[in-house]
Write a protein that holds these residues in place. Sequence first.
Motif, mmCIF file in Angstrom:
data_model
loop_
_atom_site.group_PDB
_atom_site.id
_atom_site.type_symbol
_atom_site.label_atom_id
_atom_site.label_comp_id
_atom_site.label_asym_id
_atom_site.label_seq_id
_atom_site.Cartn_x
_atom_site.Cartn_y
_atom_site.Cartn_z
ATOM 1 N N VAL A 299 38.578 50.122 48.764
ATOM 2 C CA VAL A 299 38.509 50.961 47.565
ATOM 3 C C VAL A 299 39.434 50.381 46.497
ATOM 4 O O VAL A 299 39.079 50.304 45.312
ATOM 5 N N ALA A 300 40.628 49.938 46.912
ATOM 6 C CA ALA A 300 41.545 49.291 45.974
ATOM 7 C C ALA A 300 40.975 47.990 45.428
ATOM 8 O O ALA A 300 41.246 47.604 44.294
ATOM 9 N N LEU A 301 40.163 47.313 46.238
ATOM 10 C CA LEU A 301 39.555 46.041 45.825
ATOM 11 C C LEU A 301 38.236 46.220 45.081
ATOM 12 O O LEU A 301 37.572 45.233 44.759
ATOM 13 N N SER A 302 37.861 47.458 44.796
ATOM 14 C CA SER A 302 36.559 47.699 44.159
ATOM 15 C C SER A 302 36.451 47.072 42.783
ATOM 16 O O SER A 302 35.344 46.841 42.289
ATOM 17 N N PHE A 303 37.595 46.750 42.171
ATOM 18 C CA PHE A 303 37.551 46.097 40.862
ATOM 19 C C PHE A 303 36.837 44.745 40.925
ATOM 20 O O PHE A 303 36.327 44.256 39.911
ATOM 21 N N VAL A 304 36.786 44.143 42.120
ATOM 22 C CA VAL A 304 36.182 42.810 42.255
ATOM 23 C C VAL A 304 34.700 42.845 41.874
ATOM 24 O O VAL A 304 34.214 41.964 41.155
ATOM 25 N N ILE A 305 33.960 43.863 42.335
ATOM 26 C CA ILE A 305 32.523 43.896 42.069
ATOM 27 C C ILE A 305 32.222 44.335 40.638
ATOM 28 O O ILE A 305 31.078 44.230 40.192
ATOM 29 N N TYR A 306 33.260 44.815 39.940
ATOM 30 C CA TYR A 306 33.095 45.174 38.528
ATOM 31 C C TYR A 306 33.898 44.243 37.620
ATOM 32 O O TYR A 306 34.172 44.579 36.467
ATOM 33 N N PHE A 307 34.265 43.094 38.141
ATOM 34 C CA PHE A 307 35.183 42.217 37.408
ATOM 35 C C PHE A 307 34.665 41.827 36.022
ATOM 36 O O PHE A 307 35.407 41.904 35.036
ATOM 37 N N PRO A 308 33.401 41.399 35.884
ATOM 38 C CA PRO A 308 32.915 41.090 34.533
ATOM 39 C C PRO A 308 32.977 42.284 33.587
ATOM 40 O O PRO A 308 33.291 42.138 32.401
ATOM 41 N N THR A 309 32.705 43.485 34.115
ATOM 42 C CA THR A 309 32.790 44.695 33.290
ATOM 43 C C THR A 309 34.227 44.940 32.834
ATOM 44 O O THR A 309 34.479 45.310 31.679
ATOM 45 N N ILE A 310 35.187 44.716 33.725
ATOM 46 C CA ILE A 310 36.604 44.912 33.384
ATOM 47 C C ILE A 310 37.042 43.913 32.315
ATOM 48 O O ILE A 310 37.691 44.275 31.328
ATOM 49 N N VAL A 311 36.675 42.646 32.495
ATOM 50 C CA VAL A 311 37.060 41.624 31.514
ATOM 51 C C VAL A 311 36.366 41.876 30.179
ATOM 52 O O VAL A 311 36.913 41.564 29.114
ATOM 53 N N ALA A 312 35.190 42.467 30.219
ATOM 54 C CA ALA A 312 34.471 42.772 28.971
ATOM 55 C C ALA A 312 35.241 43.759 28.100
ATOM 56 O O ALA A 312 35.039 43.802 26.877
ATOM 57 N N THR A 313 36.147 44.561 28.695
ATOM 58 C CA THR A 313 36.935 45.511 27.901
ATOM 59 C C THR A 313 37.934 44.807 26.990
ATOM 60 O O THR A 313 38.546 45.455 26.129
ATOM 61 N N LEU A 314 38.101 43.491 27.165
ATOM 62 C CA LEU A 314 38.981 42.739 26.267
ATOM 63 C C LEU A 314 38.354 42.575 24.885
ATOM 64 O O LEU A 314 39.046 42.211 23.932
ATOM 65 N N GLY A 315 37.027 42.783 24.781
ATOM 66 C CA GLY A 315 36.387 42.795 23.479
ATOM 67 C C GLY A 315 35.676 41.532 23.076
ATOM 68 O O GLY A 315 35.260 41.393 21.911
ATOM 69 N N TYR A 316 35.490 40.585 24.003
ATOM 70 C CA TYR A 316 34.818 39.332 23.675
ATOM 71 C C TYR A 316 33.320 39.441 23.933
ATOM 72 O O TYR A 316 32.849 40.367 24.606
ATOM 73 N N ASP A 317 32.557 38.458 23.427
ATOM 74 C CA ASP A 317 31.115 38.481 23.646
ATOM 75 C C ASP A 317 30.813 38.113 25.094
ATOM 76 O O ASP A 317 31.700 37.757 25.877
ATOM 77 N N THR A 318 29.530 38.195 25.447
ATOM 78 C CA THR A 318 29.123 38.028 26.850
ATOM 79 C C THR A 318 29.530 36.671 27.413
ATOM 80 O O THR A 318 30.096 36.576 28.508
ATOM 81 N N MET A 319 29.276 35.596 26.666
ATOM 82 C CA MET A 319 29.567 34.263 27.182
ATOM 83 C C MET A 319 31.066 34.075 27.408
ATOM 84 O O MET A 319 31.494 33.609 28.467
ATOM 85 N N ASN A 320 31.892 34.462 26.412
ATOM 86 C CA ASN A 320 33.339 34.303 26.560
ATOM 87 C C ASN A 320 33.891 35.215 27.647
ATOM 88 O O ASN A 320 34.831 34.850 28.360
ATOM 89 N N THR A 321 33.314 36.400 27.781
ATOM 90 C CA THR A 321 33.741 37.316 28.844
ATOM 91 C C THR A 321 33.553 36.681 30.215
ATOM 92 O O THR A 321 34.460 36.694 31.066
ATOM 93 N N LEU A 322 32.377 36.097 30.445
ATOM 94 C CA LEU A 322 32.103 35.493 31.744
ATOM 95 C C LEU A 322 32.952 34.246 31.971
ATOM 96 O O LEU A 322 33.371 33.965 33.099
ATOM 97 N N LEU A 323 33.236 33.506 30.914
ATOM 98 C CA LEU A 323 34.102 32.332 31.049
ATOM 99 C C LEU A 323 35.540 32.758 31.368
ATOM 100 O O LEU A 323 36.234 32.081 32.137
ATOM 101 N N LEU A 324 35.973 33.864 30.811
ATOM 102 C CA LEU A 324 37.329 34.358 31.069
ATOM 103 C C LEU A 324 37.496 34.888 32.485
ATOM 104 O O LEU A 324 38.626 35.109 32.940
ATOM 105 N N CYS A 325 36.386 35.109 33.187
ATOM 106 C CA CYS A 325 36.470 35.585 34.570
ATOM 107 C C CYS A 325 36.978 34.512 35.525
ATOM 108 O O CYS A 325 37.497 34.832 36.606
#
Length: 482
Positions: free
Chosen positions: A288-314
């Motif tokens: 449950v604590a590790l559940s952030f892993v399966i939502y990692f792109p969604t979490i990084v997307a909260t930084l405000g970048y576009d889709t391509m940069n978000t996925l690269l930042l992962c």
Amino acid sequence: MTTLSHAKVAEYMHNDFSSGVPSQLEARNDLERRLLRKLDLRMSLVIVLYALNFVDRANASSARLGTFEQDLHLQGNQYATILSILYVGYILMQVPANMVMHWLEKPSILIPSSMVVWGLVSTLTGITKNYTGILLARFFLGFVEAPFYPGVLYLISGWYKRDELAVRTTLVTCGSVLASGFGSVFASGILTGMQGKLGQAAWRQETWLFYIEGGATILVAICAFFILPDFPHNTKWLTAEERALAISRLAEDGTDELGKRTTMQGLQDAVCDWKVWWFSVALIIQFVALSFVIYFPTIVATLGYDTMNTLLLCAPPWVFSTIVAFVISRYSDKMQKRYVFLVASSSLAGVGFIISICTMNTAARYTSVFLMAQISAAYMVIWGWINNIFAREPAKRAVAIALINGLSQTGNIIGAFVWPINWGPTYRYSYAICLAALVVSTTMFGVMYLYLRRVNERIERDERNAKDTNKLLHPIGFRYLV
């Protein structure tokens, strides 16, 4: 399960390596180094296997940043259900698969065979057109992937000594950690470069990604048939000297009793051992604590970048995680300690959760995902620890690994519902749940640490007081790594 006869065991154990003569000890050490190099080289294929395993199941997380939910007309919790349904099939097959592996003693056949099937299922996932189709595809993907990870953990526990397991667990598991990042990099090219091509949305163009990944999985699986080992007593590419050393060093370490118990007896032993259930519950909460892993792109997307940069930042956080995992597991093996390193990694992850709860500052939140990602080090140390604790009897170990890993995936099912989109973009409630789960699971592991430390003290006391060493419950010198 096919077992070695007592005569054959004696033949393997009776060699010149243990006589204490310096030249013979040097020869043994040289042969051991060569054996481990050969074994590590073959086991390193598992990095690729696990990377493919993780990428095949994680595509839905990256596709969410495209038009995945809209094109499949997903509503409410349907996306979370798609993520969690994989683990239902995954849980159901783990114990039967490892019992079959213990009985047949042919991981070089069973592991690649499961890969071929999951490669086919992953390829067919790309042609689904609605919620029901993707739900069924994800269920069967989990079903056929189930034999892989517990099978690999059982395989390495049949070759390496207790003070070698944390690093080797990290070695075979780091493929999934790297895939967490670079799978997103790969997906970024699909989601941005294929949008609208051939009249289809980019996530639908992941059909090509499914074909590529499925084909790669099947190709690597074919290679694995010829590369992966079985166990020391039945691996064909070992020399007689290597086979003797592989078996004797495990016996000297007190980690393998060469199949004294049958597969069904191993099932009974594992089910009746409270430590199996304690680790299972602790890991459910840990997942449950590790559940952030399966939502990692969604979490990084909260930084405000576009889709391509978000996925690269992962990618960078998972590279950092891999480095930390190797450093921590290396020192864990060297110092023959587990819990202290588990606490160190978990504490850093806890700091990451707290930072994300407290601020929306871009730099601070991106730093926090590095701290959260490195918790993979704690996870790998935990599995090195579990293999140590159930080291002595192969039949029990096979079931214990599968049962713990299978039940722990319940945490992934729960965790899939911890990140509802209406809690974004802060996801403070999600981070708070993860932090609370991390504290509880680490405390439960602490209880196990205290118990095993007391057991070690009792073993030492029994050895000092024993007049007949044959009546001892553990081999002379055996201690649980804590």
